[in-house]
Design an enzyme around this catalytic site. Sequence first.
Site, PDB file in Angstrom:
ATOM      1  N   ASN A 103      -4.864 -55.874  -0.622  1.00 25.38           N
ATOM      2  CA  ASN A 103      -3.206 -55.348  -0.154  1.00 25.38           C
ATOM      3  C   ASN A 103      -2.409 -55.984   0.591  1.00 25.38           C
ATOM      4  O   ASN A 103      -2.668 -57.634   1.075  1.00 25.38           O
ATOM      5  CB  ASN A 103      -4.163 -53.784   0.980  1.00 25.38           C
ATOM      6  N   HIS A 120      -4.600 -60.980  -2.796  1.00 27.59           N
ATOM      7  CA  HIS A 120      -3.683 -60.656  -3.364  1.00 27.59           C
ATOM      8  C   HIS A 120      -1.892 -61.406  -3.273  1.00 27.59           C
ATOM      9  O   HIS A 120      -0.873 -60.768  -3.373  1.00 27.59           O
ATOM     10  CB  HIS A 120      -2.991 -58.681  -4.554  1.00 27.59           C
ATOM     11  N   CYS A 152      17.918 -67.644  -5.492  1.00 28.37           N
ATOM     12  CA  CYS A 152      17.695 -68.334  -4.759  1.00 28.37           C
ATOM     13  C   CYS A 152      19.179 -69.292  -3.734  1.00 28.37           C
ATOM     14  O   CYS A 152      19.816 -69.752  -4.443  1.00 28.37           O
ATOM     15  CB  CYS A 152      17.228 -70.262  -5.265  1.00 28.37           C
ATOM     16  N   SER A 194     -11.029 -48.146  -2.535  1.00 23.94           N
ATOM     17  CA  SER A 194     -10.406 -49.558  -4.090  1.00 23.94           C
ATOM     18  C   SER A 194     -10.778 -48.429  -5.145  1.00 23.94           C
ATOM     19  O   SER A 194     -12.490 -48.506  -4.975  1.00 23.94           O
ATOM     20  CB  SER A 194     -10.609 -50.519  -3.728  1.00 23.94           C
ATOM     21  N   GLU A 221     -12.999 -40.641  -3.638  1.00 21.03           N
ATOM     22  CA  GLU A 221     -13.361 -40.146  -4.947  1.00 21.03           C
ATOM     23  C   GLU A 221     -14.364 -41.117  -5.277  1.00 21.03           C
ATOM     24  O   GLU A 221     -14.137 -42.158  -5.273  1.00 21.03           O
ATOM     25  CB  GLU A 221     -12.510 -39.774  -6.179  1.00 21.03           C
ATOM     26  N   ALA A 237     -10.940 -41.992   4.890  1.00 21.61           N
ATOM     27  CA  ALA A 237     -10.450 -43.624   5.470  1.00 21.61           C
ATOM     28  C   ALA A 237     -10.570 -43.544   7.380  1.00 21.61           C
ATOM     29  O   ALA A 237     -11.116 -43.652   7.621  1.00 21.61           O
ATOM     30  CB  ALA A 237      -9.757 -44.905   5.229  1.00 21.61           C
TER      31      ALA A 237
HETATM   32  C1  BV8 Z   1      -5.794 -63.219 -13.097  1.00 19.05           C
HETATM   33  C2  BV8 Z   1      -0.239 -56.866  -6.491  1.00 19.05           C
HETATM   34  C3  BV8 Z   1      -5.837 -64.669 -14.819  1.00 19.05           C
HETATM   35  C4  BV8 Z   1       0.941 -56.094  -6.344  1.00 19.05           C
HETATM   36  C5  BV8 Z   1      -1.135 -56.163  -8.730  1.00 19.05           C
HETATM   37  C6  BV8 Z   1      -5.156 -58.500 -20.002  1.00 19.05           C
HETATM   38  C7  BV8 Z   1      -3.642 -59.158 -19.340  1.00 19.05           C
HETATM   39  C8  BV8 Z   1      -3.194 -59.934 -18.319  1.00 19.05           C
HETATM   40  C9  BV8 Z   1      -4.853 -59.957 -17.180  1.00 19.05           C
HETATM   41  C10 BV8 Z   1      -6.192 -59.346 -17.364  1.00 19.05           C
HETATM   42  C11 BV8 Z   1      -6.112 -58.266 -18.735  1.00 19.05           C
HETATM   43  N1  BV8 Z   1      -6.887 -57.281 -18.848  1.00 19.05           N
HETATM   44  C12 BV8 Z   1      -7.920 -57.395 -17.361  1.00 19.05           C
HETATM   45  C13 BV8 Z   1      -6.661 -58.485 -17.234  1.00 19.05           C
HETATM   46  C14 BV8 Z   1      -7.093 -58.817 -15.167  1.00 19.05           C
HETATM   47  C15 BV8 Z   1      -6.441 -58.670 -14.773  1.00 19.05           C
HETATM   48  C16 BV8 Z   1      -7.145 -56.844 -14.294  1.00 19.05           C
HETATM   49  O1  BV8 Z   1      -7.738 -56.870 -14.010  1.00 19.05           O
HETATM   50  N2  BV8 Z   1      -6.551 -56.105 -14.770  1.00 19.05           N
HETATM   51  C17 BV8 Z   1      -7.377 -54.196 -14.905  1.00 19.05           C
HETATM   52  C18 BV8 Z   1      -5.876 -53.602 -14.360  1.00 19.05           C
HETATM   53  C19 BV8 Z   1      -7.603 -54.487 -15.970  1.00 19.05           C
HETATM   54  N3  BV8 Z   1      -6.427 -59.224 -13.525  1.00 19.05           N
HETATM   55  C20 BV8 Z   1      -5.427 -60.084 -12.999  1.00 19.05           C
HETATM   56  O2  BV8 Z   1      -4.200 -60.137 -13.625  1.00 19.05           O
HETATM   57  C21 BV8 Z   1      -5.400 -60.691 -11.990  1.00 19.05           C
HETATM   58  N4  BV8 Z   1      -5.151 -62.628 -12.256  1.00 19.05           N
HETATM   59  O3  BV8 Z   1      -7.128 -62.396 -13.304  1.00 19.05           O
HETATM   60  O4  BV8 Z   1      -5.644 -64.044 -12.943  1.00 19.05           O
HETATM   61  C22 BV8 Z   1      -5.685 -65.744 -14.196  1.00 19.05           C
HETATM   62  C23 BV8 Z   1      -6.217 -67.508 -13.749  1.00 19.05           C
HETATM   63  C24 BV8 Z   1      -6.104 -68.539 -14.581  1.00 19.05           C
HETATM   64  C25 BV8 Z   1      -4.776 -68.749 -14.331  1.00 19.05           C
HETATM   65  C26 BV8 Z   1      -3.218 -67.574 -14.893  1.00 19.05           C
HETATM   66  C27 BV8 Z   1      -4.756 -65.627 -14.951  1.00 19.05           C
HETATM   67  C28 BV8 Z   1      -4.325 -60.176 -11.081  1.00 19.05           C
HETATM   68  C29 BV8 Z   1      -5.019 -58.528 -10.242  1.00 19.05           C
HETATM   69  C30 BV8 Z   1      -3.709 -58.952  -9.197  1.00 19.05           C
HETATM   70  C31 BV8 Z   1      -2.114 -58.338  -9.378  1.00 19.05           C
HETATM   71  N5  BV8 Z   1      -1.765 -57.563  -8.359  1.00 19.05           N
HETATM   72  N6  BV8 Z   1      -0.646 -56.284  -7.568  1.00 19.05           N
HETATM   73  C32 BV8 Z   1       1.464 -55.230  -5.102  1.00 19.05           C
HETATM   74  O5  BV8 Z   1       0.093 -55.304  -4.733  1.00 19.05           O
HETATM   75  O6  BV8 Z   1       1.923 -54.426  -4.861  1.00 19.05           O
HETATM   76  S1  BV8 Z   1      -2.801 -55.032  -9.035  1.00 19.05           S
HETATM   77  C33 BV8 Z   1      -3.276 -53.577  -7.473  1.00 19.05           C
HETATM   78  O7  BV8 Z   1      -4.423 -52.709  -8.083  1.00 19.05           O
HETATM   79  C34 BV8 Z   1      -2.807 -54.053  -6.331  1.00 19.05           C
HETATM   80  O8  BV8 Z   1      -3.472 -55.236  -5.456  1.00 19.05           O
HETATM   81  C35 BV8 Z   1      -4.374 -53.066  -5.580  1.00 19.05           C
HETATM   82  O9  BV8 Z   1      -4.982 -53.693  -4.579  1.00 19.05           O
HETATM   83  C36 BV8 Z   1      -5.587 -53.827  -7.555  1.00 19.05           C
HETATM   84  C37 BV8 Z   1      -6.257 -52.810  -7.201  1.00 19.05           C
HETATM   85  O10 BV8 Z   1      -5.898 -50.700  -7.042  1.00 19.05           O
HETATM   86  P1  BV8 Z   1      -6.992 -50.429  -5.320  1.00 19.05           P
HETATM   87  O11 BV8 Z   1      -6.444 -51.359  -4.702  1.00 19.05           O
HETATM   88  O12 BV8 Z   1      -8.337 -49.901  -5.787  1.00 19.05           O
HETATM   89  O13 BV8 Z   1      -5.996 -49.669  -5.713  1.00 19.05           O
HETATM   90  P2  BV8 Z   1      -6.474 -48.066  -6.514  1.00 19.05           P
HETATM   91  O14 BV8 Z   1      -5.065 -47.302  -6.236  1.00 19.05           O
HETATM   92  O15 BV8 Z   1      -6.379 -48.265  -7.979  1.00 19.05           O
HETATM   93  O16 BV8 Z   1      -7.431 -47.323  -6.181  1.00 19.05           O
HETATM   94  C38 BV8 Z   1      -7.190 -47.072  -4.807  1.00 19.05           C
HETATM   95  C39 BV8 Z   1      -8.478 -45.798  -4.394  1.00 19.05           C
HETATM   96  O17 BV8 Z   1      -8.417 -45.529  -2.771  1.00 19.05           O
HETATM   97  C40 BV8 Z   1      -9.056 -45.007  -5.390  1.00 19.05           C
HETATM   98  O18 BV8 Z   1     -10.313 -44.906  -6.168  1.00 19.05           O
HETATM   99  C41 BV8 Z   1      -8.827 -43.332  -4.291  1.00 19.05           C
HETATM  100  O19 BV8 Z   1      -9.214 -42.663  -4.848  1.00 19.05           O
HETATM  101  C42 BV8 Z   1      -9.120 -43.693  -2.422  1.00 19.05           C
HETATM  102  N7  BV8 Z   1      -8.322 -43.449  -2.048  1.00 19.05           N
HETATM  103  C43 BV8 Z   1      -7.198 -42.655  -1.773  1.00 19.05           C
HETATM  104  N8  BV8 Z   1      -7.073 -42.368  -0.413  1.00 19.05           N
HETATM  105  C44 BV8 Z   1      -7.917 -42.766  -0.439  1.00 19.05           C
HETATM  106  C45 BV8 Z   1      -8.329 -43.090  -0.656  1.00 19.05           C
HETATM  107  N9  BV8 Z   1      -9.883 -43.795  -0.008  1.00 19.05           N
HETATM  108  C46 BV8 Z   1      -9.943 -43.357   1.289  1.00 19.05           C
HETATM  109  N10 BV8 Z   1      -9.481 -42.834   2.196  1.00 19.05           N
HETATM  110  C47 BV8 Z   1      -8.139 -42.422   1.528  1.00 19.05           C
HETATM  111  N11 BV8 Z   1      -6.914 -41.634   2.496  1.00 19.05           N
HETATM  112 ZN    ZN Z   2      15.802 -72.248  -6.502  1.00 21.37          ZN
END
Ligand code: BV8
Ligand code: ZN
Length: 255
Positions: A103, A120, A152, A194, A221, A237
Amino acid sequence: MIERSSVEIAGRMIANAKHAVFFTGAGISAESGIPTFRGEDGLWKKYDPEEVASIWGFRRNPRAFWEFSFALRNKLFAEPNPAHYAIAELEEMGIVKAVITQNIDMLHQRAGSKKVLELHGSMSKLDCLECKKEYDWGDYIEEFNREEVPRCKVCGSWFVKPRVVLFGEPLPRDVLEQAIEESRMADVFVVVGSSLVVYPAAELPYIAKSCGAKMILVNSEPTVADHIFDVKLYGKAGEILPQISKIVKEMKQKS
Ligand code: BV8
Ligand code: ZN
């Protein structure tokens, strides 16, 4: 309703831990009013992550990223909820050694957690991608409140980007290395809120498991990684973590 016994089992595991580590995602901040990314009313239903949360989308059109951020402004003005406070209490008790979070809302720090690894990044710092000038969030709070795309202040570029890791961007190396080390050392690893689909962050629970940690899941879930968990607590949570913290406190008082 969660079986009281499962919460008890989780509480006992954590109370006896030598090196408990928490790993959190957007779900832990849902009860602070911040929308999650996936799931029926997740952000990725309304926004295209490639357009608003990838580095190539930002370079193509920074306005789309900023409009997404303006829409999420409550991320920056939200308050920690009981789940964040419960983890901070467990750190205070000397049980939790680190919180690894995906987060960017800084709610763990605001709840009192000291060792927080932000995989992140966060909005606290921004960089001009053209002249490399570094800014603090405070330098652009006015523009943000007026919902103006930041320019900027040195070179006039429209590419002023917060230090949030977008899709296609590498995670901060030192933070990732520390998170891997913490996952290796954990004897109890607790995942909270997550979906475990974003890499390389989602690799960490598997690393903890392979190094012998007891695995606990607190999520509303099932996830794709449910098979690696010893205890799975499906629910909110903000309700479950305070129950766990209470059990741990009671056990510590008795010992
Ligand atoms: C990297 C930032 C390499 C903004 C985020 C194709 C092209 C390019 C890259 C990729 C590709 N295929 C795969 C990739 C890699 C990619 C990736 O993994 N994609 C996935 C989608 C397949 N990853 C990346 O690109 C990463 N970088 O690989 O770089 C590289 C290396 C060298 C040089 C250059 C490049 C970067 C990943 C980070 C991206 N940024 N967000 C922002 O945060 O606002 S992603 C976003 O997803 C957030 O960061 C978030 O934290 C993250 C994960 O999501 P979750 O936190 O799990 O949240 P989600 O909603 O999914 O789930 C919530 C859960 O909570 C649910 O299960 C729900 O049931 C539960 N819930 C809900 N309420 C509650 C609860 N549980 C308990 N109590 C509750 N009340
Ligand atoms: Zn600048």
